[in-house]
Design an enzyme around this catalytic site. Structure first.
Site, short mmCIF file in Angstrom:
data_model
loop_
_atom_site.label_atom_id
_atom_site.label_comp_id
_atom_site.label_asym_id
_atom_site.label_seq_id
_atom_site.Cartn_x
_atom_site.Cartn_y
_atom_site.Cartn_z
CG ASP A 31 43.44 51.55 36.70
OD1 ASP A 31 44.52 52.17 36.58
OD2 ASP A 31 42.89 51.38 37.80
CG ASN A 85 41.60 49.02 46.97
OD1 ASN A 85 41.76 47.92 47.50
ND2 ASN A 85 42.26 49.38 45.87
N GLY A 91 44.64 51.48 50.28
CA GLY A 91 45.02 51.88 48.93
C GLY A 91 43.99 52.65 48.15
CD GLN A 92 38.09 54.68 48.47
OE1 GLN A 92 37.90 54.29 49.63
NE2 GLN A 92 37.13 55.17 47.71
CB SER A 93 44.31 56.72 45.29
OG SER A 93 43.95 56.08 44.09
CG HIS A 98 37.13 52.97 42.03
ND1 HIS A 98 37.17 54.00 42.94
CD2 HIS A 98 38.33 52.34 42.13
CE1 HIS A 98 38.33 54.01 43.56
NE2 HIS A 98 39.06 53.00 43.10
#
Ligand code: AMP
Ligand code: ZN
Length: 112
Positions: A31, A85, A91-93, A98
């Site tokens: 990340d 998420n 907060g999933q962007s 993943h």
């Protein structure tokens, strides 16, 4: 491969990443905004939007868990946190499922 998906592009090698682990079905990379000394993103090579989408295919879900297991074993991790998420509201962007695999520092529970 889904066009317009960052993690599909990373799996394809079209966007650079720091590879941490891979197998036939799974790719893991660092990340770029790490939240712990170990912060890997483990993704299926195939595109699924989120864990709910992935859950429609039990075999694919199992293969992703096997990839998480493989990464943890490679790194000798016995204590790690795995976060998925699901949805922008939590907060999933990036909408390619993943697993965040976090380790290397104390982590409280429940998370803040
Ligand atoms: P989420 O917010 O759960 O969708 O997680 C997406 C994660 O992807 C975040 O922790 C970002 O720091 C990370 N990220 C975004 N772009 C990249 C990239 N190009 N390489 C590695 N990690 C990324
Ligand atoms: Zn994708």
């Amino acid at each position: 491969m889904s066009s317009d998906c960052l993690f599909c592009a990373i799996v394809a090698g079209d966007v650079p990443s720091t590879k941490l682990y891979d197998d036939e079905f799974t790719y893991a990379f660092a990340d770029t905004n790490p939240q712990a000394p170990v912060h890997a993103l483990v993704v299926p090579r195939e595109h699924f939007t989120d864990i709910a989408d992935l859950g429609r295919d039990g075999s694919a879900a199992g293969r992703l868990l096997a990839g998480i297991r493989g990464f943890a074993a490679q790194e000798g991790l016995t204590d790690f946190r795995t976060v998925f998420n699901t949805g922008a509201g939590v907060g999933q962007s990036v909408f390619h499922v993943h697993a965040h695999v976090l380790a290397g520092r104390p982590m409280g529970w429940p998370p803040g």
